[in-house]
Design a protein around this motif. Structure first.
Motif, PDB file in Angstrom:
ATOM      1  N   ILE A  14       2.422  24.814  45.472  1.00  0.00           N
ATOM      2  CA  ILE A  14       2.491  26.207  45.921  1.00  0.00           C
ATOM      3  C   ILE A  14       1.098  26.691  46.340  1.00  0.00           C
ATOM      4  O   ILE A  14       0.123  26.474  45.628  1.00  0.00           O
ATOM      5  CB  ILE A  14       3.034  27.132  44.814  1.00  0.00           C
ATOM      6  CG1 ILE A  14       4.353  26.584  44.248  1.00  0.00           C
ATOM      7  CG2 ILE A  14       3.192  28.560  45.339  1.00  0.00           C
ATOM      8  CD1 ILE A  14       5.463  26.434  45.260  1.00  0.00           C
ATOM      9  N   ARG A  31       5.393  26.559  49.990  1.00  0.00           N
ATOM     10  CA  ARG A  31       5.557  25.347  49.184  1.00  0.00           C
ATOM     11  C   ARG A  31       5.449  24.144  50.108  1.00  0.00           C
ATOM     12  O   ARG A  31       6.103  24.098  51.159  1.00  0.00           O
ATOM     13  CB  ARG A  31       6.923  25.325  48.485  1.00  0.00           C
ATOM     14  CG  ARG A  31       7.156  24.050  47.671  1.00  0.00           C
ATOM     15  CD  ARG A  31       8.498  24.062  46.964  1.00  0.00           C
ATOM     16  NE  ARG A  31       9.621  24.320  47.844  1.00  0.00           N
ATOM     17  CZ  ARG A  31      10.274  23.388  48.544  1.00  0.00           C
ATOM     18  NH1 ARG A  31       9.909  22.131  48.508  1.00  0.00           N
ATOM     19  NH2 ARG A  31      11.307  23.735  49.295  1.00  0.00           N
ATOM     20  N   ASN A  42       5.287  22.761  55.305  1.00  0.00           N
ATOM     21  CA  ASN A  42       5.333  23.922  54.415  1.00  0.00           C
ATOM     22  C   ASN A  42       6.603  24.708  54.657  1.00  0.00           C
ATOM     23  O   ASN A  42       7.117  24.752  55.767  1.00  0.00           O
ATOM     24  CB  ASN A  42       4.126  24.835  54.650  1.00  0.00           C
ATOM     25  CG  ASN A  42       2.849  24.207  54.164  1.00  0.00           C
ATOM     26  OD1 ASN A  42       2.802  23.686  53.064  1.00  0.00           O
ATOM     27  ND2 ASN A  42       1.809  24.252  54.965  1.00  0.00           N
ATOM     28  N   PHE A  46      11.715  28.475  47.886  1.00  0.00           N
ATOM     29  CA  PHE A  46      11.280  27.966  46.592  1.00  0.00           C
ATOM     30  C   PHE A  46      12.466  27.613  45.729  1.00  0.00           C
ATOM     31  O   PHE A  46      13.447  28.351  45.682  1.00  0.00           O
ATOM     32  CB  PHE A  46      10.430  29.022  45.863  1.00  0.00           C
ATOM     33  CG  PHE A  46       9.240  29.467  46.670  1.00  0.00           C
ATOM     34  CD1 PHE A  46       8.088  28.728  46.686  1.00  0.00           C
ATOM     35  CD2 PHE A  46       9.304  30.620  47.433  1.00  0.00           C
ATOM     36  CE1 PHE A  46       6.996  29.125  47.435  1.00  0.00           C
ATOM     37  CE2 PHE A  46       8.225  31.038  48.183  1.00  0.00           C
ATOM     38  CZ  PHE A  46       7.068  30.281  48.191  1.00  0.00           C
ATOM     39  N   ASP A  50       9.752  25.782  41.212  1.00  0.00           N
ATOM     40  CA  ASP A  50       8.568  26.305  41.901  1.00  0.00           C
ATOM     41  C   ASP A  50       8.207  27.725  41.476  1.00  0.00           C
ATOM     42  O   ASP A  50       7.096  28.185  41.743  1.00  0.00           O
ATOM     43  CB  ASP A  50       8.813  26.346  43.426  1.00  0.00           C
ATOM     44  CG  ASP A  50       9.163  25.000  43.998  1.00  0.00           C
ATOM     45  OD1 ASP A  50       8.506  24.010  43.635  1.00  0.00           O
ATOM     46  OD2 ASP A  50      10.092  24.950  44.828  1.00  0.00           O
ATOM     47  N   ALA A  54       4.675  29.870  41.766  1.00  0.00           N
ATOM     48  CA  ALA A  54       4.631  30.912  42.801  1.00  0.00           C
ATOM     49  C   ALA A  54       4.199  32.238  42.177  1.00  0.00           C
ATOM     50  O   ALA A  54       3.378  32.965  42.745  1.00  0.00           O
ATOM     51  CB  ALA A  54       5.995  31.056  43.478  1.00  0.00           C
TER      52      ALA A  54
END
Length: 73
Positions: A14, A31, A42, A46, A50, A54
């Motif tokens: 992240i 991510r 990318n 998420f 994650d 984040a």
């Protein structure tokens, strides 16, 4: 606005990218993931695993922005 970010934070996959637009800051959360061909890309999507990273990146970005706004007042 500059083409380069003001600052970046990375935790695991992240990344929080902070942009400065004449004193107004914005943050992009992304991510990283690897495609089947092995290329890194990318996304702004998420998964459950994650979310903690984040949130930590968002908190660090908020702290960084607050310090820079306070220094400019």
């Amino acid at each position: 606005m500059s083409n380069s970010p003001a600052y970046k934070f990375k935790i695991g996959l992240i990344t929080a990218t902070i942009w400065n637009n004449d004193g107004f800051y914005s943050v992009d959360l992304t991510r990283a993931y690897k495609t089947q061909e092995g290329e890194w890309r990318n996304t702004t999507s998420f998964g459950h695993n994650d979310l903690l990273n984040a949130a930590k990146c968002a908190e660090r970005a908020e702290n960084w922005i607050a310090k820079h706004l306070a220094a400019n007042t």
